[in-house]
Design a protein around this motif. Sequence first.
Motif, PDB file in Angstrom:
ATOM      1  N   TRP A   1      52.523  28.857  91.199  1.00 30.83           N
ATOM      2  CA  TRP A   1      53.200  27.795  91.956  1.00 30.83           C
ATOM      3  C   TRP A   1      53.692  26.747  91.155  1.00 30.83           C
ATOM      4  CZ3 TRP A   1      52.979  22.828  93.720  1.00 30.83           C
ATOM      5  CH2 TRP A   1      53.768  22.628  94.853  1.00 30.83           C
ATOM      6  N   ILE A   2      52.845  26.106  90.226  1.00 31.58           N
ATOM      7  CA  ILE A   2      53.356  24.804  89.609  1.00 31.58           C
ATOM      8  C   ILE A   2      54.269  25.305  88.549  1.00 31.58           C
ATOM      9  CG2 ILE A   2      52.664  23.414  87.879  1.00 31.58           C
ATOM     10  CD1 ILE A   2      49.929  23.140  89.206  1.00 31.58           C
ATOM     11  N   LEU A   3      54.056  26.634  87.871  1.00 28.96           N
ATOM     12  CA  LEU A   3      55.227  27.134  87.034  1.00 28.96           C
ATOM     13  C   LEU A   3      56.622  27.119  87.764  1.00 28.96           C
ATOM     14  CD1 LEU A   3      53.066  29.452  84.858  1.00 28.96           C
ATOM     15  CD2 LEU A   3      53.958  27.247  84.108  1.00 28.96           C
ATOM     16  N   ARG A   4      56.521  27.778  88.945  1.00 30.64           N
ATOM     17  CA  ARG A   4      57.677  28.050  89.652  1.00 30.64           C
ATOM     18  C   ARG A   4      58.339  26.680  90.389  1.00 30.64           C
ATOM     19  NH1 ARG A   4      57.399  31.684  94.997  1.00 30.64           N
ATOM     20  NH2 ARG A   4      56.599  29.438  95.771  1.00 30.64           N
ATOM     21  N   ASN A   5      57.758  25.976  90.881  1.00 32.47           N
ATOM     22  CA  ASN A   5      58.245  24.732  91.545  1.00 32.47           C
ATOM     23  C   ASN A   5      58.214  23.514  90.665  1.00 32.47           C
ATOM     24  OD1 ASN A   5      58.131  25.580  94.635  1.00 32.47           O
ATOM     25  ND2 ASN A   5      56.161  26.553  93.883  1.00 32.47           N
ATOM     26  N   HIS A   6      57.280  23.488  89.719  1.00 28.49           N
ATOM     27  CA  HIS A   6      57.420  22.347  88.862  1.00 28.49           C
ATOM     28  C   HIS A   6      57.464  22.582  87.244  1.00 28.49           C
ATOM     29  CE1 HIS A   6      57.081  19.586  92.067  1.00 28.49           C
ATOM     30  NE2 HIS A   6      56.107  20.248  92.546  1.00 28.49           N
ATOM     31  N   PRO A   7      58.691  23.320  86.761  1.00 23.98           N
ATOM     32  CA  PRO A   7      58.635  23.696  85.351  1.00 23.98           C
ATOM     33  C   PRO A   7      58.404  22.511  84.643  1.00 23.98           C
ATOM     34  CG  PRO A   7      60.723  23.858  86.407  1.00 23.98           C
ATOM     35  CD  PRO A   7      59.710  23.534  87.588  1.00 23.98           C
ATOM     36  N   GLU A   8      58.653  21.283  84.829  1.00 20.04           N
ATOM     37  CA  GLU A   8      58.573  20.217  84.039  1.00 20.04           C
ATOM     38  C   GLU A   8      57.376  19.708  83.480  1.00 20.04           C
ATOM     39  OE1 GLU A   8      58.461  18.418  88.095  1.00 20.04           O
ATOM     40  OE2 GLU A   8      59.563  20.088  87.254  1.00 20.04           O
ATOM     41  N   VAL A   9      56.289  20.201  84.468  1.00 20.47           N
ATOM     42  CA  VAL A   9      54.989  19.909  84.109  1.00 20.47           C
ATOM     43  C   VAL A   9      54.545  20.706  82.786  1.00 20.47           C
ATOM     44  CG1 VAL A   9      52.436  19.964  84.811  1.00 20.47           C
ATOM     45  CG2 VAL A   9      54.490  19.414  86.661  1.00 20.47           C
ATOM     46  N   SER A  10      53.694  20.071  81.918  1.00 26.17           N
ATOM     47  CA  SER A  10      53.578  20.620  80.644  1.00 26.17           C
ATOM     48  C   SER A  10      52.208  21.578  80.830  1.00 26.17           C
ATOM     49  CB  SER A  10      53.212  19.629  79.538  1.00 26.17           C
ATOM     50  OG  SER A  10      52.086  18.691  79.825  1.00 26.17           O
ATOM     51  N   ASP A  11      52.009  22.300  79.714  1.00 30.01           N
ATOM     52  CA  ASP A  11      50.649  23.393  79.864  1.00 30.01           C
ATOM     53  C   ASP A  11      49.469  22.399  79.865  1.00 30.01           C
ATOM     54  OD1 ASP A  11      52.556  25.311  79.864  1.00 30.01           O
ATOM     55  OD2 ASP A  11      51.952  25.980  77.967  1.00 30.01           O
ATOM     56  N   ALA A  12      49.698  21.392  79.237  1.00 31.24           N
ATOM     57  CA  ALA A  12      48.109  20.369  78.869  1.00 31.24           C
ATOM     58  C   ALA A  12      48.233  19.862  80.433  1.00 31.24           C
ATOM     59  CB  ALA A  12      48.615  19.595  77.935  1.00 31.24           C
ATOM     60  N   GLN A  13      49.139  19.202  81.055  1.00 29.88           N
ATOM     61  CA  GLN A  13      49.058  18.685  82.438  1.00 29.88           C
ATOM     62  C   GLN A  13      48.414  19.874  83.359  1.00 29.88           C
ATOM     63  OE1 GLN A  13      52.805  17.175  82.543  1.00 29.88           O
ATOM     64  NE2 GLN A  13      52.038  15.081  82.655  1.00 29.88           N
ATOM     65  N   ILE A  14      48.919  20.936  83.332  1.00 31.78           N
ATOM     66  CA  ILE A  14      48.303  22.040  84.170  1.00 31.78           C
ATOM     67  C   ILE A  14      46.958  22.511  84.048  1.00 31.78           C
ATOM     68  CG2 ILE A  14      48.744  24.495  85.003  1.00 31.78           C
ATOM     69  CD1 ILE A  14      51.737  24.146  84.353  1.00 31.78           C
ATOM     70  N   GLY A  15      46.727  22.476  82.624  1.00 34.61           N
ATOM     71  CA  GLY A  15      45.385  22.862  82.306  1.00 34.61           C
ATOM     72  C   GLY A  15      44.149  21.870  82.752  1.00 34.61           C
ATOM     73  N   LYS A  16      44.808  20.444  82.530  1.00 30.93           N
ATOM     74  CA  LYS A  16      43.661  19.546  83.015  1.00 30.93           C
ATOM     75  C   LYS A  16      43.699  19.417  84.401  1.00 30.93           C
ATOM     76  CE  LYS A  16      42.587  14.429  82.325  1.00 30.93           C
ATOM     77  NZ  LYS A  16      43.193  13.213  81.742  1.00 30.93           N
ATOM     78  N   LEU A  17      44.976  19.574  85.077  1.00 27.46           N
ATOM     79  CA  LEU A  17      44.788  19.650  86.744  1.00 27.46           C
ATOM     80  C   LEU A  17      44.010  20.507  87.190  1.00 27.46           C
ATOM     81  CD1 LEU A  17      46.030  18.063  89.081  1.00 27.46           C
ATOM     82  CD2 LEU A  17      47.978  19.567  89.146  1.00 27.46           C
TER      83      LEU A  17
END
Length: 256
Positions: free
Chosen positions: A110-126
């Motif tokens: 969902w994040i990759l599709r709707n918020h591609p500006e978010v980095s992998d590091a931020q997704i991993g932490k979230l």
Amino acid sequence: MAKQPTPLMPHATATWLIDNTALGFSQIAEFCGLHILEVQAMADDLASSKYTGRDPVHSGELTQEEIERGQQDASYTLKMQKAPIEVTRTKGPRYTPVSKRQDKPDGIAWILRNHPEVSDAQIGKLIGTTRNTIGAIRERSHWNIQNIQAKDPVTLGLCSQRELDAVVAKAAKNIKTEDGEEDPVAIDTGSDRERLIQELRAEREAQTKAAGEAAQKAEAAAWLERRRAEGAAEPENPHADESGNALDSNREIDEG
């Protein structure tokens, strides 16, 4: 009057008090922050979960004297002697309950599709996942990619709406603004490294250019110095010499 804190492990503490004291159910329920019917069910072995007793005297939450006061007076309210220290998690990956871990791929998608500006590091932490998992979902090489459906991680209970909004807002600062200028305050680590390389390269080029200009100036100064030296060695009035030579020739003719 402020409500006193409850034991660190209310059910385990209630189990110990039921098995080791003559306190009333209402006293135990009030001290542990439980409903009296729940305490009664535990005492009758009707509770669905069995708990291992936890000694509140050993942990410092109660004293033996306090328990004795309660046993002598059924209306006495037990007082917490030492409140448990609240444990907060400030570092390390986010802990996700086992029941929620299977939902992580859906939240990542969902994040990759709707918020591609978010980095992998931020997704991993979230979300509390790894970059390998994020990369596999992005490249659709995940082993369970056929069953992954993009779902809001807030709805899945993987993070709060406030946490998600904060990550998205921070990521938005890292992308270019509408006028094409980058925000100099919030730049990710990769951009910082690239900018440092560019600064070092520009500094090196400037030094090389300055050294070349200095060499050219030195060469021009040396050439000008040689020209001046050559000019000083030449006669000031070359026609005077020629005239003098001519006079000497005439003199020789007269004498002849």
